[in-house]
Design a protein around this motif. Structure first.
Motif, mmCIF file in Angstrom:
data_model
loop_
_atom_site.group_PDB
_atom_site.id
_atom_site.type_symbol
_atom_site.label_atom_id
_atom_site.label_comp_id
_atom_site.label_asym_id
_atom_site.label_seq_id
_atom_site.Cartn_x
_atom_site.Cartn_y
_atom_site.Cartn_z
ATOM 1 N N LYS A 229 0.802 -1.227 0.000
ATOM 2 C CA LYS A 229 0.000 0.000 0.000
ATOM 3 C C LYS A 229 0.828 1.267 0.000
ATOM 4 O O LYS A 229 0.517 2.225 -0.702
ATOM 5 C CB LYS A 229 -0.941 -0.009 1.205
ATOM 6 C CG LYS A 229 -1.990 1.090 1.173
ATOM 7 C CD LYS A 229 -3.015 0.886 2.262
ATOM 8 C CE LYS A 229 -4.110 1.938 2.180
ATOM 9 N NZ LYS A 229 -5.145 1.726 3.220
ATOM 10 N N THR A 230 1.873 1.326 0.796
ATOM 11 C CA THR A 230 2.697 2.542 0.864
ATOM 12 C C THR A 230 3.869 2.495 -0.120
ATOM 13 O O THR A 230 4.738 3.352 -0.076
ATOM 14 C CB THR A 230 3.256 2.730 2.287
ATOM 15 O OG1 THR A 230 4.026 1.574 2.650
ATOM 16 C CG2 THR A 230 2.138 2.929 3.294
ATOM 17 N N TYR A 231 3.863 1.492 -1.017
ATOM 18 C CA TYR A 231 4.932 1.294 -1.998
ATOM 19 C C TYR A 231 6.274 1.004 -1.324
ATOM 20 O O TYR A 231 7.329 1.186 -1.917
ATOM 21 C CB TYR A 231 5.069 2.512 -2.925
ATOM 22 C CG TYR A 231 3.890 2.679 -3.847
ATOM 23 C CD1 TYR A 231 3.819 1.950 -5.038
ATOM 24 C CD2 TYR A 231 2.852 3.538 -3.531
ATOM 25 C CE1 TYR A 231 2.729 2.094 -5.887
ATOM 26 C CE2 TYR A 231 1.758 3.682 -4.375
ATOM 27 C CZ TYR A 231 1.700 2.953 -5.553
ATOM 28 O OH TYR A 231 0.618 3.091 -6.390
ATOM 29 N N ARG A 232 6.223 0.535 -0.080
ATOM 30 C CA ARG A 232 7.452 0.211 0.644
ATOM 31 C C ARG A 232 7.458 -1.268 1.002
ATOM 32 O O ARG A 232 6.617 -1.727 1.769
ATOM 33 C CB ARG A 232 7.565 1.046 1.928
ATOM 34 C CG ARG A 232 7.681 2.541 1.682
ATOM 35 C CD ARG A 232 7.750 3.300 2.987
ATOM 36 N NE ARG A 232 7.844 4.738 2.768
ATOM 37 C CZ ARG A 232 7.860 5.639 3.738
ATOM 38 N NH1 ARG A 232 7.795 5.245 5.009
ATOM 39 N NH2 ARG A 232 7.934 6.919 3.461
ATOM 40 N N ARG A 233 8.383 -1.986 0.438
ATOM 41 C CA ARG A 233 8.527 -3.395 0.807
ATOM 42 C C ARG A 233 9.148 -3.474 2.193
ATOM 43 O O ARG A 233 9.969 -2.652 2.551
ATOM 44 C CB ARG A 233 9.377 -4.107 -0.240
ATOM 45 C CG ARG A 233 8.676 -4.208 -1.584
ATOM 46 C CD ARG A 233 9.581 -4.748 -2.679
ATOM 47 N NE ARG A 233 8.836 -4.998 -3.902
ATOM 48 C CZ ARG A 233 8.531 -4.082 -4.804
ATOM 49 N NH1 ARG A 233 8.924 -2.824 -4.617
ATOM 50 N NH2 ARG A 233 7.840 -4.395 -5.887
ATOM 51 N N ARG A 234 8.755 -4.474 2.975
ATOM 52 C CA ARG A 234 9.229 -4.540 4.354
ATOM 53 C C ARG A 234 9.442 -5.985 4.769
ATOM 54 O O ARG A 234 8.966 -6.920 4.123
ATOM 55 C CB ARG A 234 8.233 -3.867 5.298
ATOM 56 C CG ARG A 234 6.900 -4.589 5.451
ATOM 57 C CD ARG A 234 5.913 -3.741 6.256
ATOM 58 N NE ARG A 234 4.704 -4.453 6.622
ATOM 59 C CZ ARG A 234 3.668 -4.616 5.809
ATOM 60 N NH1 ARG A 234 3.695 -4.144 4.581
ATOM 61 N NH2 ARG A 234 2.592 -5.266 6.230
ATOM 62 N N THR A 235 10.170 -6.143 5.876
ATOM 63 C CA THR A 235 10.422 -7.454 6.458
ATOM 64 C C THR A 235 9.725 -7.535 7.803
ATOM 65 O O THR A 235 9.801 -6.607 8.606
ATOM 66 C CB THR A 235 11.935 -7.691 6.632
ATOM 67 O OG1 THR A 235 12.571 -7.577 5.358
ATOM 68 C CG2 THR A 235 12.206 -9.068 7.200
ATOM 69 N N VAL A 236 9.042 -8.650 8.025
ATOM 70 C CA VAL A 236 8.220 -8.822 9.223
ATOM 71 C C VAL A 236 8.679 -10.061 9.985
ATOM 72 O O VAL A 236 8.914 -11.117 9.373
ATOM 73 C CB VAL A 236 6.727 -8.978 8.840
ATOM 74 C CG1 VAL A 236 5.863 -9.153 10.080
ATOM 75 C CG2 VAL A 236 6.256 -7.770 8.035
ATOM 76 N N PRO A 237 8.837 -9.984 11.314
ATOM 77 C CA PRO A 237 9.252 -11.165 12.095
ATOM 78 C C PRO A 237 8.131 -12.189 12.223
ATOM 79 O O PRO A 237 6.954 -11.841 12.253
ATOM 80 C CB PRO A 237 9.612 -10.558 13.453
ATOM 81 C CG PRO A 237 8.767 -9.324 13.554
ATOM 82 C CD PRO A 237 8.665 -8.785 12.159
ATOM 83 N N ILE A 238 8.537 -13.459 12.311
ATOM 84 C CA ILE A 238 7.576 -14.554 12.490
ATOM 85 C C ILE A 238 7.819 -15.189 13.852
ATOM 86 O O ILE A 238 8.953 -15.612 14.144
ATOM 87 C CB ILE A 238 7.751 -15.652 11.427
ATOM 88 C CG1 ILE A 238 7.932 -15.049 10.036
ATOM 89 C CG2 ILE A 238 6.571 -16.610 11.439
ATOM 90 C CD1 ILE A 238 8.345 -16.086 9.000
ATOM 91 N N PRO A 239 6.807 -15.290 14.718
ATOM 92 C CA PRO A 239 6.991 -16.000 15.993
ATOM 93 C C PRO A 239 7.412 -17.454 15.748
ATOM 94 O O PRO A 239 7.052 -18.057 14.726
ATOM 95 C CB PRO A 239 5.604 -15.925 16.640
ATOM 96 C CG PRO A 239 4.938 -14.758 15.983
ATOM 97 C CD PRO A 239 5.460 -14.725 14.581
ATOM 98 N N ALA A 240 8.167 -17.998 16.665
ATOM 99 C CA ALA A 240 8.730 -19.339 16.482
ATOM 100 C C ALA A 240 7.657 -20.395 16.253
ATOM 101 O O ALA A 240 7.804 -21.269 15.386
ATOM 102 C CB ALA A 240 9.584 -19.696 17.701
ATOM 103 N N PHE A 241 6.555 -20.338 17.006
ATOM 104 C CA PHE A 241 5.518 -21.363 16.862
ATOM 105 C C PHE A 241 4.885 -21.307 15.473
ATOM 106 O O PHE A 241 4.482 -22.330 14.909
ATOM 107 C CB PHE A 241 4.442 -21.206 17.943
ATOM 108 C CG PHE A 241 3.526 -20.020 17.745
ATOM 109 C CD1 PHE A 241 2.355 -20.135 17.016
ATOM 110 C CD2 PHE A 241 3.855 -18.782 18.278
ATOM 111 C CE1 PHE A 241 1.518 -19.052 16.832
ATOM 112 C CE2 PHE A 241 3.024 -17.690 18.101
ATOM 113 C CZ PHE A 241 1.854 -17.826 17.376
#
Length: 366
Positions: A229-241
């Protein structure tokens, strides 16, 4: 100024481009008054050619829409819908110079009956933008939509699930959509971003998701893929489970395969997902009313409860700024204000112990 053989008075002037304009009047006083008004407008720089302002709203709407070609298809679709359903039925045959401020005030009051404030505000926005373009194009002297009262915009209803409620909803979802629900609730991805995830976007070694694309469903079921949406690619953390379950889901699949797809193997569509899976699961879990976007609300809530700062939540959700995050989720950070006050009080308690407000040991004369 000259008198014609037929007895009428001919008033003439030249506009800023040097083009001559003339009108005929039965009385000289009327001719003088008109000529003075036109000359003054030319000198001020706000004179417009009446021929240009006689274009109809329907004709001008095509010109205005052409200026929006660079926008996302979903945005253009909303503009077209407002024009088709609300603007053109009322104003299509009306020349631009015949629209008055009072007419627009009355019209907005009429169309807001039975509609959400957001829809009414958007319809007025379309009309205002068209008139603003006409002003810039020299067809109107001013935008008569300026100052038209807008209905107060209502905040979207937010819903924050607890960990147990997320688990209860996931249990009611068939695989692999149970994983999708948990992913939305713990990463804050928009539904379109999750639907656009490829296996190659999942980095299990770092426990990260890379949001490269978003899928939007247009009218007629057409899917459109674009940057987030904001034209910004991003990295998101994933919880271990969650990483453990994702590892099972993507194991052995090529990088360009979709992480989530439709029940018959095609692209995942929000409309089908909600109708066949999400809404029935929400009812069975006793969590009505709830939308997929509320899982994004939930992710913000769970992140703040875990101690995440405004900046971290902003990055996770892909907001354009921390100010936007605060504007949308300011209530979630109230507890932080209490924590700040407690920490400040604890740090200052020793120094403030000798402070006696209103005591008798103040210097005399004060």
């Amino acid at each position: 100024m000259s008198k014609r053989p037929n007895g009428k008075w001919r008033a003439r002037f030249r506009d800023a481009a040097g083009k001559e304009h003339a009108r005929h009047f039965a009385r000289k006083a009327d001719a003088d008054q008109w000529l003075a008004a036109q000359t003054t407008a030319v000198v001020r720089g706000d004179w417009v050619d009446p021929a240009l302002s006689r274009v109809t709203v329907a004709e001008w709407s095509k010109v205005w829409l052409a200026t929006k070609a660079q926008l996302r298809p979903k945005t253009i679709e909303k503009y077209e819908s407002s024009l088709r359903i609300w603007v053109l039925p009322r104003w299509g045959d009306v020349p631009l110079n015949k629209i008055t401020h009072a007419d627009l005030v009355k019209w907005v009051a009429e169309i807001q009956e039975g509609r959400s404030p957001q829809h009414t505000r958007h319809t007025l926005l379309v009309m205002s933008q068209m008139l603003r373009l006409a002003v810039r194009d020299g067809r109107l002297t001013r935008n008569v939509a300026d100052g038209v009262p807008k209905p107060r915009a209502a905040r979207p209803v937010q819903r924050f699930l607890s960990h147990k409620e997320v688990a209860a909803l996931a249990r009611e979802m068939p695989a692999p959509y149970d994983i999708l629900v948990v992913l939305l609730a713990f990463t804050g991805l928009r539904f379109g971003e999750a639907a656009a995830l490829h296996v190659g976007d999942v980095d299990l070694d770092r426990a990260r998701l890379t949001v490269n694309w978003s899928v939007t469903e247009l009218r007629g079921g057409v899917l459109y893929r674009d940057a987030p949406k904001t034209y910004r690619r991003r990295t998101v953390p994933i919880p271990a489970f969650l990483a453990t379950r994702l590892a099972e889901l993507v194991a052995g699949r090529p990088d360009d395969a979709s992480v989530f797809s439709g029940s018959k193997g095609g692209p995942l569509r929000n409309s089908n997902f909600r109708h066949y899976f999400f809404d029935p699961a929400v009812r069975r879990a006793g969590l009505e009313p709830l939308t997929p976007h509320n899982l994004r609300d939930t992710a913000a809530s769970l992140a703040v409860a875990s101690g995440a700062s405004v900046k971290v939540v902003q990055r996770m959700l892909g907001h354009a700024s921390a100010a936007m995050t605060l504007d949308v989720y300011s209530g979630l950070f109230d507890a932080e204000l209490d924590d700040v006050a407690d920490r400040m009080g604890a740090d200052a308690s020793e120094a403030m112990r000798e402070w006696r407000p209103g005591g008798d040991d103040r210097p005399s004369g004060q």
